[in-house]
Design a protein around this motif. Structure first.
Motif, PDB file in Angstrom:
ATOM      1  N   THR A 149       0.836  -1.201   0.000  1.00 38.43           N
ATOM      2  CA  THR A 149       0.000   0.000   0.000  1.00 38.43           C
ATOM      3  C   THR A 149       0.869   1.248   0.000  1.00 38.43           C
ATOM      4  O   THR A 149       0.575   2.229  -0.685  1.00 38.43           O
ATOM      5  N   ARG A 150       1.957   1.193   0.758  1.00 34.93           N
ATOM      6  CA  ARG A 150       2.874   2.356   0.774  1.00 34.93           C
ATOM      7  C   ARG A 150       3.459   2.605  -0.615  1.00 34.93           C
ATOM      8  O   ARG A 150       3.531   3.731  -1.084  1.00 34.93           O
ATOM      9  N   TYR A 151       3.853   1.519  -1.297  1.00 41.38           N
ATOM     10  CA  TYR A 151       4.381   1.655  -2.667  1.00 41.38           C
ATOM     11  C   TYR A 151       3.336   2.326  -3.565  1.00 41.38           C
ATOM     12  O   TYR A 151       3.622   3.212  -4.357  1.00 41.38           O
ATOM     13  N   LEU A 152       2.111   1.854  -3.397  1.00 41.87           N
ATOM     14  CA  LEU A 152       1.041   2.339  -4.260  1.00 41.87           C
ATOM     15  C   LEU A 152       0.749   3.827  -4.018  1.00 41.87           C
ATOM     16  O   LEU A 152       0.553   4.596  -4.958  1.00 41.87           O
ATOM     17  N   PHE A 153       0.753   4.224  -2.756  1.00 41.52           N
ATOM     18  CA  PHE A 153       0.550   5.641  -2.439  1.00 41.52           C
ATOM     19  C   PHE A 153       1.607   6.495  -3.109  1.00 41.52           C
ATOM     20  O   PHE A 153       1.312   7.536  -3.697  1.00 41.52           O
ATOM     21  N   ARG A 154       2.837   6.031  -2.987  1.00 40.56           N
ATOM     22  CA  ARG A 154       3.937   6.811  -3.564  1.00 40.56           C
ATOM     23  C   ARG A 154       3.746   6.960  -5.059  1.00 40.56           C
ATOM     24  O   ARG A 154       3.913   8.028  -5.624  1.00 40.56           O
ATOM     25  N   ALA A 155       3.346   5.870  -5.703  1.00 43.56           N
ATOM     26  CA  ALA A 155       3.153   5.929  -7.157  1.00 43.56           C
ATOM     27  C   ALA A 155       2.018   6.896  -7.492  1.00 43.56           C
ATOM     28  O   ALA A 155       2.131   7.728  -8.393  1.00 43.56           O
ATOM     29  N   LEU A 156       0.931   6.811  -6.733  1.00 43.04           N
ATOM     30  CA  LEU A 156      -0.216   7.701  -7.003  1.00 43.04           C
ATOM     31  C   LEU A 156       0.186   9.157  -6.849  1.00 43.04           C
ATOM     32  O   LEU A 156      -0.183  10.016  -7.643  1.00 43.04           O
ATOM     33  N   GLN A 157       0.963   9.404  -5.823  1.00 40.01           N
ATOM     34  CA  GLN A 157       1.333  10.798  -5.586  1.00 40.01           C
ATOM     35  C   GLN A 157       2.293  11.298  -6.646  1.00 40.01           C
ATOM     36  O   GLN A 157       2.288  12.476  -6.989  1.00 40.01           O
ATOM     37  N   GLY A 158       3.084  10.400  -7.195  1.00 44.82           N
ATOM     38  CA  GLY A 158       3.993  10.797  -8.271  1.00 44.82           C
ATOM     39  C   GLY A 158       3.235  11.106  -9.546  1.00 44.82           C
ATOM     40  O   GLY A 158       3.639  11.944 -10.342  1.00 44.82           O
ATOM     41  N   ILE A 159       2.101  10.447  -9.731  1.00 50.02           N
ATOM     42  CA  ILE A 159       1.354  10.642 -10.977  1.00 50.02           C
ATOM     43  C   ILE A 159       0.642  12.000 -10.969  1.00 50.02           C
ATOM     44  O   ILE A 159       0.751  12.790 -11.865  1.00 50.02           O
ATOM     45  N   SER A 160      -0.081  12.237  -9.937  1.00 47.16           N
ATOM     46  CA  SER A 160      -0.693  13.565  -9.780  1.00 47.16           C
ATOM     47  C   SER A 160      -1.302  13.637  -8.387  1.00 47.16           C
ATOM     48  O   SER A 160      -1.596  12.621  -7.787  1.00 47.16           O
ATOM     49  N   HIS A 161      -1.487  14.823  -7.935  1.00 48.12           N
ATOM     50  CA  HIS A 161      -1.980  15.029  -6.583  1.00 48.12           C
ATOM     51  C   HIS A 161      -3.421  15.487  -6.582  1.00 48.12           C
ATOM     52  O   HIS A 161      -3.819  16.235  -7.445  1.00 48.12           O
ATOM     53  N   HIS A 162      -4.141  15.073  -5.558  1.00 42.87           N
ATOM     54  CA  HIS A 162      -5.422  15.747  -5.346  1.00 42.87           C
ATOM     55  C   HIS A 162      -5.143  16.920  -4.435  1.00 42.87           C
ATOM     56  O   HIS A 162      -4.457  16.784  -3.427  1.00 42.87           O
ATOM     57  N   GLU A 163      -5.633  18.069  -4.804  1.00 40.52           N
ATOM     58  CA  GLU A 163      -5.331  19.284  -4.046  1.00 40.52           C
ATOM     59  C   GLU A 163      -6.613  19.836  -3.451  1.00 40.52           C
ATOM     60  O   GLU A 163      -7.693  19.645  -4.005  1.00 40.52           O
ATOM     61  N   LEU A 164      -6.443  20.580  -2.358  1.00 36.24           N
ATOM     62  CA  LEU A 164      -7.611  21.234  -1.759  1.00 36.24           C
ATOM     63  C   LEU A 164      -8.274  22.166  -2.763  1.00 36.24           C
ATOM     64  O   LEU A 164      -9.460  22.435  -2.687  1.00 36.24           O
ATOM     65  N   SER A 165      -7.464  22.650  -3.719  1.00 36.42           N
ATOM     66  CA  SER A 165      -8.017  23.619  -4.667  1.00 36.42           C
ATOM     67  C   SER A 165      -9.126  23.001  -5.533  1.00 36.42           C
ATOM     68  O   SER A 165      -9.860  23.707  -6.198  1.00 36.42           O
TER      69      SER A 165
END
Ligand code: PEP
Ligand code: MG
Length: 586
Positions: free
Chosen positions: A142-158
């Motif tokens: 799951t940690r690996y997957l989070f890192r990959a997701l965050q590298g792809i793009s972020h969800h932002e408060l904006s």
């Protein structure tokens, strides 16, 4: 939570007045640094694709690592990575995550978090130790997957749109600020307290806020129609038409009431027996100056300058930006004073650019003046701007969280140094500026006489003073009932500081939230305090309380209270005083 007809009703504590009507947006972040974001139906396929891309990326990374381990360590250990790969392809894991994205219409990070948590709980219940340990593999994948997701793009408060009521487990002051600026109409938090900086930001933005609504679990969804009442702490999900209409009418009545408050802006804040009380405004953002004037503030008693840093983040505000802002404030408020508190970052008000330390216990760490003295370059920029801007009006400088006299002396030396530097450079500035400190830790109360002799003014920050005196986190809902402004220790502290000011020749004010509550006006006036600073909208209400007060009687009340042993006894004494006033018709 209760169900009323088709509606769900949650009760928390209203800490920023007003009624909000909008649709819900759920935000969750606690413990896992993953936000739950609603994803529009039209964007679901993109979100699923983003998840698949992250899975593919994670598999490539895991396979690469597995190969490396196989070469360097051996087959046994490399087998772990084969197991990881299997988890990533498993229907129970990957399939469930995809289903969660589609059915709950949420971001991939949240779906990963939800699925992994649920599976992790199942693993934890397995009897066999060997199989139970597979739960560790799951967490690692799951940690690996989070890192990959965050590298792809972020969800932002904006991504949170205007017009919504945000319901979150917790929110930092800067997150609340961003959401408020994006036009959300209301905010409900699972935890939090009325004196937290998030609550202060909400009030500054006139954003209705309720805190302590408790764990919301899975009972809510995004895009549900909701009503939030920041006065009594009610959150109603999917109200019926009659309820909705009633709250619309209340919104209209509130607007009329707020406008009527400005009517008495020019009346003096004088007690029945002629004691004058100066009422000033606390502001966090320059656009609140208009409100401060509208409600008759006699100056700014506290400008929380750290909000400039939070707004400018990730950049630091420059000397000229600071200077321009102070100049505008002074010009708009002339001839009244503007008290600028130097940046009070640290604690829960973090600005990564200034705070490059990670602290276990930030409330007792590098915050307030400790941080400013530890970051002399950043402090110098702010002080230069302050002394330069002082030529445009009545500017005062105040430092936060002082706990010993050396801090005050260092601050004074720093000021002297900055003034000589400006003089050497031939830059226009004013050298004589009133210097002061906040009294917000018990140590400052005990040395208030020394502080009063070495400074021009002191301002009592009751929000932190209560927190540190009573050892009660001002933002923690679990100890909220112990956060007692009327605790005898606080009353003794107020009197001690007021007396120290009178003896030492320093002006003493109160700028914590206690000053904003009209109920506490007799207590503060009774303690001998004559300068109160509060959110602009509170000024007319406190003024009204003061104009109905007899200062000599308030002093007697206060002396009575000092003889009592608990907050509840003092509370009852105050209630008795209020009812005797009501009976006498004053
Ligand atoms: C206080 O502590 O009372 C105060 C006014 O400062 P802040 O709320 O910003 O900590
Ligand atoms: Mg404080």
């Amino acid at each position: 939570m209760t169900a009323v007809g088709a509606a769900l009703v949650f009760r928390g504590r209203g800490v920023s007045d007003g009624v909000a009507i909008g649709t819900t947006a759920l935000l969750q972040s606690r413990d896992h640094e993953v936000f739950r974001f609603p994803v529009a139906e039209s964007a679901i396929e993109d979100e699923v694709a983003r998840f698949h891309e992250a899975v593919a990326q994670t598999r490539r990374e895991i396979q690469r690592t597995g190969e490396q381990v196989r070469r360097q360590v051996g087959e046994d250990l490399a087998g772990v990575f084969d197991a990881y790969d299997l988890i990533l392809c498993d229907e129970l894991y990957a399939g469930a995550i995809e289903t969660c994205i589609r059915t709950d219409q949420v971001n991939a990070e949240w779906a990963v978090h939800r699925t992994a948590t649920a599976l992790g709980e199942r693993f934890a219940r397995i009897e066999s130790e060997h199989l139970r340990e597979r739960g560790d593999d799951l967490r690692d994948v799951t940690r690996y997957l989070f890192r990959a997701l965050q590298g792809i793009s972020h969800h932002e408060l904006s991504e949170i749109a205007g017009g919504v009521i945000v319901i979150a487990d917790e929110l930092t002051p800067s997150e609340a600020l961003r959401l408020g600026r994006q036009g959300i109409v209301g905010l409900a938090l699972e935890g939090g307290g009325p004196n937290s900086h998030t609550a202060i930001v909400a009030r500054a933005l006139s954003l209705p806020l309720i805190v302590g609504v408790g764990p919301l679990g899975d009972s809510l969804r995004d895009r549900q129609v909701a009503v939030l009442d920041g006065r009594d702490g009610t959150l109603i999900i999917e109200p019926d038409a009659a309820t909705l209409e009633r709250y619309r009418a209340e919104q209209r009545a509130l607007t009329v009431f707020t406008e009527s408050l400005a009517r008495d802006r020019d009346l003096p804040a004088v007690t029945l027996d002629g004691a004058e009380v100066e009422l000033l405004a606390n502001i966090e953002f320059p656009d609140e100056i208009a409100e401060a004037r509208r409600y008759g503030a006699r100056g700014i008693g506290l400008y929380r300058s750290e909000f400039l840093y939070i707004e400018k983040s990730p950049n630091l505000p420059s000397e000229d930006e600071h200077c321009e802002l102070f100049r505008t404030m002074l010009e708009q408020l002339a001839p009244h004073p503007v008290i600028v508190r130097t940046f009070d970052l640290g604690g829960r008000k973090l600005a990564r650019e200034v705070m490059d330390v990670d602290e276990e216990n930030p409330s007792l760490g590098l915050r307030g003046i400790r941080l400013t003295l530890a970051r002399p370059k950043i402090f110098r920029t702010q002080l230069r701007a302050l002394f330069r801007a002082a030529v445009h009006g009545d500017l005062w400088i105040m430092v936060p969280l002082v706990s010993c006299i050396e801090e005050v002396r260092q601050f004074r030396e720093f000021c002297k140094d900055v003034v000589s530097e400006l003089a050497r450079e031939g830059v226009a500035h004013r050298a004589e500026v009133p210097l002061g400190a906040m009294v917000e830790v018990p140590a400052a109360v005990w040395i208030a006489d020394h502080l009063a002799r070495e400074l021009d003014f002191l301002s009592i920050g009751t929000n932190d003073l209560i927190q540190y005196t009573l050892a009660v986190d001002r933002s923690n809902e679990h100890v909220a009932s112990l956060y007692q402004p009327l605790h005898p220790a606080i009353l003794h502290a107020l009197r001690r500081v007021a007396d120290a000011g009178a003896d030492g020749g320093a002006r003493i004010s109160v700028c914590g939230e206690m000053a904003a509550n009209p109920r506490y006006a007799p207590v503060l006036v009774g303690a001998g305090l004559r300068h109160l600073s509060m959110s602009p909208l509170s000024i007319p209400l406190v003024k009204d309380a003061i104009r109905r007060l007899d200062a000599a009687a308030a002093r007697e009340l206060y002396d009575d209270c000092l003889r009592l042993s608990s907050a509840s006894e003092i509370e009852s004494r105050l209630a008795q005083w209020e009812s005797s006033l009501a009976l006498s018709g004053s």
